[in-house]
Motif scaffolding. Sequence first.
Motif, PDB file in Angstrom:
ATOM      1  N   SER A   1       0.841  -1.194   0.000  1.00 34.42           N
ATOM      2  CA  SER A   1       0.000   0.000   0.000  1.00 34.42           C
ATOM      3  C   SER A   1       0.878   1.246   0.000  1.00 34.42           C
ATOM      4  O   SER A   1       0.531   2.278  -0.553  1.00 34.42           O
ATOM      5  CB  SER A   1      -0.938  -0.012   1.200  1.00 34.42           C
ATOM      6  OG  SER A   1      -0.247   0.409   2.348  1.00 34.42           O
ATOM      7  N   LEU A   2       2.055   1.096   0.617  1.00 30.94           N
ATOM      8  CA  LEU A   2       3.016   2.193   0.610  1.00 30.94           C
ATOM      9  C   LEU A   2       3.489   2.457  -0.814  1.00 30.94           C
ATOM     10  O   LEU A   2       3.602   3.613  -1.254  1.00 30.94           O
ATOM     11  CB  LEU A   2       4.193   1.785   1.490  1.00 30.94           C
ATOM     12  CG  LEU A   2       4.897   2.880   2.252  1.00 30.94           C
ATOM     13  CD1 LEU A   2       5.427   2.322   3.548  1.00 30.94           C
ATOM     14  CD2 LEU A   2       5.994   3.445   1.423  1.00 30.94           C
ATOM     15  N   ALA A   3       3.749   1.348  -1.540  1.00 27.61           N
ATOM     16  CA  ALA A   3       4.139   1.505  -2.941  1.00 27.61           C
ATOM     17  C   ALA A   3       3.023   2.174  -3.720  1.00 27.61           C
ATOM     18  O   ALA A   3       3.267   2.930  -4.668  1.00 27.61           O
ATOM     19  CB  ALA A   3       4.476   0.145  -3.549  1.00 27.61           C
ATOM     20  N   GLY A   4       1.763   1.920  -3.281  1.00 25.17           N
ATOM     21  CA  GLY A   4       0.636   2.577  -3.925  1.00 25.17           C
ATOM     22  C   GLY A   4       0.609   4.071  -3.651  1.00 25.17           C
ATOM     23  O   GLY A   4       0.226   4.870  -4.514  1.00 25.17           O
ATOM     24  N   SER A   5       1.049   4.463  -2.462  1.00 22.53           N
ATOM     25  CA  SER A   5       1.012   5.891  -2.129  1.00 22.53           C
ATOM     26  C   SER A   5       2.174   6.656  -2.757  1.00 22.53           C
ATOM     27  O   SER A   5       2.140   7.874  -2.849  1.00 22.53           O
ATOM     28  CB  SER A   5       1.057   6.127  -0.618  1.00 22.53           C
ATOM     29  OG  SER A   5       0.661   4.996   0.079  1.00 22.53           O
ATOM     30  N   PHE A   6       3.215   5.941  -3.112  1.00 20.73           N
ATOM     31  CA  PHE A   6       4.353   6.607  -3.739  1.00 20.73           C
ATOM     32  C   PHE A   6       4.587   5.978  -5.112  1.00 20.73           C
ATOM     33  O   PHE A   6       5.558   5.268  -5.317  1.00 20.73           O
ATOM     34  CB  PHE A   6       5.609   6.457  -2.867  1.00 20.73           C
ATOM     35  CG  PHE A   6       5.477   7.091  -1.522  1.00 20.73           C
ATOM     36  CD1 PHE A   6       5.851   8.415  -1.328  1.00 20.73           C
ATOM     37  CD2 PHE A   6       4.954   6.390  -0.447  1.00 20.73           C
ATOM     38  CE1 PHE A   6       5.726   9.012  -0.087  1.00 20.73           C
ATOM     39  CE2 PHE A   6       4.822   6.985   0.798  1.00 20.73           C
ATOM     40  CZ  PHE A   6       5.204   8.301   0.986  1.00 20.73           C
ATOM     41  N   PRO A   7       3.676   6.222  -6.028  1.00 23.70           N
ATOM     42  CA  PRO A   7       3.731   5.459  -7.275  1.00 23.70           C
ATOM     43  C   PRO A   7       4.995   5.737  -8.088  1.00 23.70           C
ATOM     44  O   PRO A   7       5.491   6.858  -8.133  1.00 23.70           O
ATOM     45  CB  PRO A   7       2.484   5.923  -8.031  1.00 23.70           C
ATOM     46  CG  PRO A   7       2.117   7.201  -7.408  1.00 23.70           C
ATOM     47  CD  PRO A   7       2.597   7.203  -6.006  1.00 23.70           C
ATOM     48  N   VAL A   8       5.496   4.689  -8.680  1.00 23.90           N
ATOM     49  CA  VAL A   8       6.681   4.789  -9.527  1.00 23.90           C
ATOM     50  C   VAL A   8       6.223   4.933 -10.968  1.00 23.90           C
ATOM     51  O   VAL A   8       5.286   4.267 -11.395  1.00 23.90           O
ATOM     52  CB  VAL A   8       7.529   3.504  -9.377  1.00 23.90           C
ATOM     53  CG1 VAL A   8       8.631   3.461 -10.416  1.00 23.90           C
ATOM     54  CG2 VAL A   8       8.089   3.405  -7.981  1.00 23.90           C
TER      55      VAL A   8
END
Lengths: 999, 999
Positions: free
Chosen positions: A561-568
């Motif tokens: 979900s963290l990766a979702g909040s900081f999208p690459v």
Amino acid sequence: MKVQVNEGVLTYMEADAVPEAQGSTNPTGPDGPQSRNSVVICQAVGQSIFTSSVSSAAGRVGFLLQKEEGKEASCPVLFIQLNELFSTPDGLQWKQTARWIKFEEKVEDGGERWSKPHITALSLHSLFELRTCIKKGMVLLDLDAHSLKQIVEKVTATQIDAHALRPEVRKKLTSVLLCTPQHHTTKSQLRIVAELGAACCRDKAHNRSDPGAEISEAPLKEQLKNQFQKKIPAEAEVSNILVGEVDFLEKPFIAFIRLQEAVKLGALTEVAFPSRFLFILLGPRAKVKAYHEIGRAVATVLTDELFQRVACQAQDREDLVAGIDEFLDELTVLPPGKWDPTIRIPPPKCLPSPHKRISRHLREWKSHCKGNMSAADDRYTHGHQPVSEELQRTGRLFGGLVNDIRRKAPWYWSDFYDALNVQCFSAILYIYLATVTNAITFGGMLGDATDNMQGVLESFLGTAVAGAVFCLFAGQPLTILSSTGPVLVFERLLFSFSKDYSLDYLEFRLWIGLWVAFFGLILVATEASYLVQYFTRFTEEGFCALISFIFIYDAVKKMLSLAGSFPVNWDYKINDVTLYGCICNSSGTGNASMLTEMLLPAPGSTGMQQGLEAANWSLLTRTECSRVGGHLVGNSCNYIPDITFMAFILFLGTFLCSMTLKSFKTSRYFPTALRKLVSDFSIILAILIFCGIDAILGLETPKLIVPSEFKPTNSQRGWVVFPLGVNPWWVCLVSTVPAVLVIILIFMDQQITAVILNRKEYRLQKGAGFHLDLFCVSLLMILTSVTGLPWYVSATVISLAHMDSLKKESTTSAPGEQPKFLGIREQRLTGLVVFILTGVSVFLAPVLKYIPMPVLYGVFLYMGVAALNSIQFMDRIQLLLMPTKHQPDFMYLRHVPLRRVHLFTLIQMLCLAALWILKSTVAAIIFPVMLLALVGIRKAMECIFSRQDLSWLDDIMPEDDRKEEEEKLQRSQEKEESDSEDSEFTYQEKGPEINISVN
Amino acid sequence: MKVQVNEGVLTYMEADAVPEAQGSTNPTGPDGPQSRNSVVICQAVGQSIFTSSVSSAAGRVGFLLQKEEGKEASCPVLFIQLNELFSTPDGLQWKQTARWIKFEEKVEDGGERWSKPHITALSLHSLFELRTCIKKGMVLLDLDAHSLKQIVEKVTATQIDAHALRPEVRKKLTSVLLCTPQHHTTKSQLRIVAELGAACCRDKAHNRSDPGAEISEAPLKEQLKNQFQKKIPAEAEVSNILVGEVDFLEKPFIAFIRLQEAVKLGALTEVAFPSRFLFILLGPRAKVKAYHEIGRAVATVLTDELFQRVACQAQDREDLVAGIDEFLDELTVLPPGKWDPTIRIPPPKCLPSPHKRISRHLREWKSHCKGNMSAADDRYTHGHQPVSEELQRTGRLFGGLVNDIRRKAPWYWSDFYDALNVQCFSAILYIYLATVTNAITFGGMLGDATDNMQGVLESFLGTAVAGAVFCLFAGQPLTILSSTGPVLVFERLLFSFSKDYSLDYLEFRLWIGLWVAFFGLILVATEASYLVQYFTRFTEEGFCALISFIFIYDAVKKMLSLAGSFPVNWDYKINDVTLYGCICNSSGTGNASMLTEMLLPAPGSTGMQQGLEAANWSLLTRTECSRVGGHLVGNSCNYIPDITFMAFILFLGTFLCSMTLKSFKTSRYFPTALRKLVSDFSIILAILIFCGIDAILGLETPKLIVPSEFKPTNSQRGWVVFPLGVNPWWVCLVSTVPAVLVIILIFMDQQITAVILNRKEYRLQKGAGFHLDLFCVSLLMILTSVTGLPWYVSATVISLAHMDSLKKESTTSAPGEQPKFLGIREQRLTGLVVFILTGVSVFLAPVLKYIPMPVLYGVFLYMGVAALNSIQFMDRIQLLLMPTKHQPDFMYLRHVPLRRVHLFTLIQMLCLAALWILKSTVAAIIFPVMLLALVGIRKAMECIFSRQDLSWLDDIMPEDDRKEEEEKLQRSQEKEESDSEDSEFTYQEKGPEINISVN
């Protein structure tokens, strides 16, 4: 021919041995005197299938042991040193070549170092030689001498009297025996490296005393400084073994001496302890290897607890020989050709207890005297263990609670001063961080579920208050309280129900809480906790595995979900750098006046507002833009570079680093103390390392946010909930229905954890307090319901981590002995401090804000994996992937067919899968009932599995008495039949496969 | 009383044993018959310090062994099965409870599975019981029988004749002995899981034959299907041991039977092999444990190679007893109380050879016959090994080369068909990728150093041609050629020198190359390669460690430089997303016309050029912008998001994944074949996995770029260099000076690698070819100089990786035996294909471009670390960090004082540091000379270290003959003195600490 000398009992050379010892040929042929010697060997080897009486050796030994039985002081620990005679260019010299406490340590031939402690592997030959030595040599028991000189004088005098020694040799012999021996002292690694520079040339000159110098009476400086002294108990005694070859003897000079009183013999041994036994073997040349082996054989025999007793009590030579024969009888032998005798066998992890061996001898002897062989009644009974005292029903109201308090009260003060150890400091830091992370996670989710009626601040406050109170008063203060998943699901449902029916959530919840507390108190009063006996390992492990999986799953989910909040931006093209951008756009409902307001403070900007406006839009940051009502336009607005990757590096790094540092304890590097320190602080170190890396790199990774103001998260509520007000009166009665659900949930959650924490393997000294724990939880329900804080029960994983960080291990005594798990540092202080710190954390925000969340998720992952590693269930799952021949030698695999083990595992996996699905749906609210179903399934499995199988794979459930009696009978019959199995039980505990810790 | 029966020699009960066997009391008292029995025991235990003649047992055994010595066919492998009698509800039943080939496998009591193979640990008691059984029981040697029924008939008849069996019992006995036994067959894990479903209820019914049914003569289906059959050699024989208790006997019924001819006994054993020996022990009740132990004792004695011979040759009962006595004499014993006899000892890695034991017995017996004890002359001589045949000087010109060719020629065709194995496929892929990466790396650096006179394409071409030629014709085709660091440095210096003095670089280089080749041929002619004997382990390890460190250092450096090319914006603020940007700016010398040109193709854009221009500038990409002469302006221009992090994840991921997969071979999971496959393909798998991850995520990570056109990198040069042209004539003479430097470099680089690759531990069968290798390298110098391609020598790390991927291991035969390292798959094909593929790679660009560079750097890191792991030097560095007591039991630590070991390590570390510094500076050109200095330093160390120490830590350098003779003398004396040390040598090779592979 017996020679009685005034010093005590001196039994000297039996008539039949003298001619042989004097080197003459044996006059009586092969059937003569030598055979007397050998008959005993055959008798020694215990009960033959051809004869059925107890051998004479066993009889003698039994008699000697029985004599000693009443006495308080048994034989002290023996330190045994083997000195050998070497011929150097400067003459003969004694050198220490080996030593024993329990196991052998050898001075390496060229390595000038102590070998690793190992089992002494002898050849049978050398033991027979030793037996002949005792038979034919001199045996002086209770010799009255106070120095080595005196001993040597008396020994040689006796020999000359018996015409076994030519008088002209006496002086030479004395001078050889009185030479100062050279000991091999233990040096530290640092000292060795430090000595390196100077060591190149003066290789030959290191601490070697002048050969030929007479032995000093006073202990040497080198003896007193010896580090090894610390390994030997203060009341230990020394046995000296002196073997070697000289050219002035034609036949061996053999003496076994027991002194009347233990005497310090000066520089004879490495350490300055009094000596009791001496064994001297000097002989003609060309047999040096044989002498060495006999020396090792004496030492080995002397390390044997049984022989030690025999040697202490022996009245004459025959007693000693009987002792050796009994020793021979119990030998384990390895076939030649299949085993390389030069391999040094490391000491095993657990050893047969000497007391058992001794008492077996005594029993055999006694039963022999009485004329009947009573069945061994002290056998290890495997299977159902008796109900522990904590769980026995008293039959009185609150009887269990009263007993709990009575049991715990005497420990209360020790619960505080037992915490004075640096290990507790590490535990506090570790558990504090876990608790805070947990409080934030659950606080966030609760806030989300209840529209912030319970938020992060409430979570902190509740955790602190409930935890601290529990640690102060509970029966098992090692427990860490926390919100749990089922409670969260319940709150979510309750809140939406209240909303739908326009009820006041907190008031409704207060009533439920009060009812739950009431039911809880009823359960305490009726001693319902005795039901936890039905929670067998099957249930415990299912629950524990589930909770661990939830930890792992949550950690990974959070990271995703963290990766979702900081999208690459996966499609980023390096070449297109000029085409990426993001600007604030005022089009649409752009609030120009707000922008104006914002720009107003800028000096001298009054007149040029219009002109600036366009330019200023592009200078606005993301937050400013949204504040003035603009919106972001551009193909890079939605992407945040690097953070996600950095987060994953921190996450996995923390996890792997914790794992590595934790296992550092068992590595070979660095001194034990340092390794232990690193291992104890592994998680803190991992957190610090990765916080440091994060701080140095300086990326904007998401950090831990703690509330910094002390007020309810939702401004509509206060700190106290009143019972009557908004809701209709019947709500307080209706509340009983959900309260029943909640009490089942609380009871199961609380008690399963309590059972896991109070397992036998942890060797808790201060006892459990199942009733008291539930009592505390019930009272805390009232408190938290009234103040509108979350409800708390025991948290399995964190509590296990807590216990693990408080493990005590013995510092080894004899070289080669394994450090023993001594128990847990049981106290209330660590928990208390953790919860006080949690409360104070509200004010620690400036420090805590440097901790990145991925690091904390890494710690969660570690905790989940560590808890999983501790359960047998996981071992069995791994078995599914292993070919039969590679499977580890678990005890249950020896006794339960593999397909049954697999079946058991598969059933458990299905149960777990069912629970997991339940947990993930709304049905989670009936989760506690499903835990009860686990107990039922376990009960049903008794139809599929035999009791024998279940006793190996699980514990046995309590049953009604009649059935139990039957079982007992049947089991004992089974035992009788399979003797070989029984011998395994004798020494190995049922569960070598049960890990003591979560690691 | 001897009973001669027509079947052969039947020695039945000696007079003294009969009364006892018949249950009467012993009439002669303790000194009587029983003592005869025991005298032999005492004689059995070898040479006593009290007597000095060879015992009678040893004499008998020696005589029997000597009889057999001439015969070709010794005893076949024995498969031994222990059947025990159990009473089931349906009556008595035989069950297989254990089996032996070399080690014991037990049927677990409840587990219905085979235990792990383990050393049979017996009690001494049971061996004595066995001895009594042989002494008192029936011994039938060379019985002529062809079925079990016949055997049983004859045995019982003989017993009845001797009045040892009541005739009325005969029928019962026969029926018991002829019952069909139940075997425990081996099942696969899959089958067990598959059976799970059906297994719940019909637990009791699995393949159990009807108890009481008479044994069938024909082999059962179950026997023929038995998987275990494969583990037994085809010519093996079976020994059957039958023990049990019955209620109709009052005293034990004992028979040891040797059949005249081995006969298949139907369903008696698990597998259908002919039986030779049978041992039957049936006795009265209540001794079942003792019978079991005696059965195990017989089996163990029968597994002994020495006893097998004795049993095959025995003429009478006494021979067998003598065999047992000799067995007893060689037993290893473990003391009670210090060892738990229930622990199952796994088979050791290496075992004493039975031939040594047998020949020792023979020697002792012969020397005894001759009356003198010849000194054991076949002792393992430790220390300086004789010069291998490859390195002996012939004294003739090119003598070594001729010998090399002569030695290698017969293997030439096998060098191709030996490669037909799937392992070679994996090796090709692995080494191909390493070679290509290497070619690209060095090609890039060479291009940089020589202004592209030698570039990536030349590197590819040169590698392919030189490597393929070398693999076809060299002495050691396992070698992989590569450019090396020192050559690179030399080229760099040469190029700048040529530039400074306006010389033609390629022409100058051609002359140097020709001279080098000339010198090389002189070295070959004079057999200079014999000097490699001075390259001891000290030099080898220094060199190997250096090269490995360079691999690791380069991999990390490349990664850091990669991070430099893809800079991360560490100060990125998420909130400031709107403030970041990068645009193409035309200000300055912006080339408007070019922009116009670019825009021209756009349809209908002729008229609005001016208006579009401004907008279009911002649409230009980075490359377009620089093409039109614009420059990038903005705070995000210099940063590239995510790539660096991704690169590090790929790099570390590939490394860790390779490591993990490689070690997967020793894990417990999955069948051996699968594990081996995964381990063999570990690097390829790791590369594929991380290429896949990279491809899925789709970030623009730097990829492998291979040249796609076939033409010289620098257009100013052609494919052939002409010797005379641009440079003055004297250049061809001056070239000798650098040529001397280069030949030293080439010689050292080439030969150290060759020495490392041809080490004894790798057990190469086809021999080395030091001279031939150098010859090939010299000729290739000419080729590469003429064509202007890079110069090539052997590359240590890649060659080691090549050998490692071609390791052969035996598939185990007897359960419990360790797989043996059999050698390397020596062939020319893998290398050849690798280099052909490298050449073809120019056309493989479309596939290879998917491989990210970080993945390849990860492989480099892995290769460096793997090569480091294989050297003793690293072990010794680790010792510096370990407390003495935790250090592993290396052989050299037993023999060399720790401070000397540390001193040796420190000197080696200093040398390595000096070499490293040299390599990093311009002085790198004298690097080969420094390698020579290493040899000198090693020589000088002989002053500091004793030869004894050096022989343990290193090899011994060759010396002049006189000195050597002296040494030999001294050494042999040392040997005589320390017998115990010698015994260690006998069985353990010098270097258990030397790793055979790079892993």
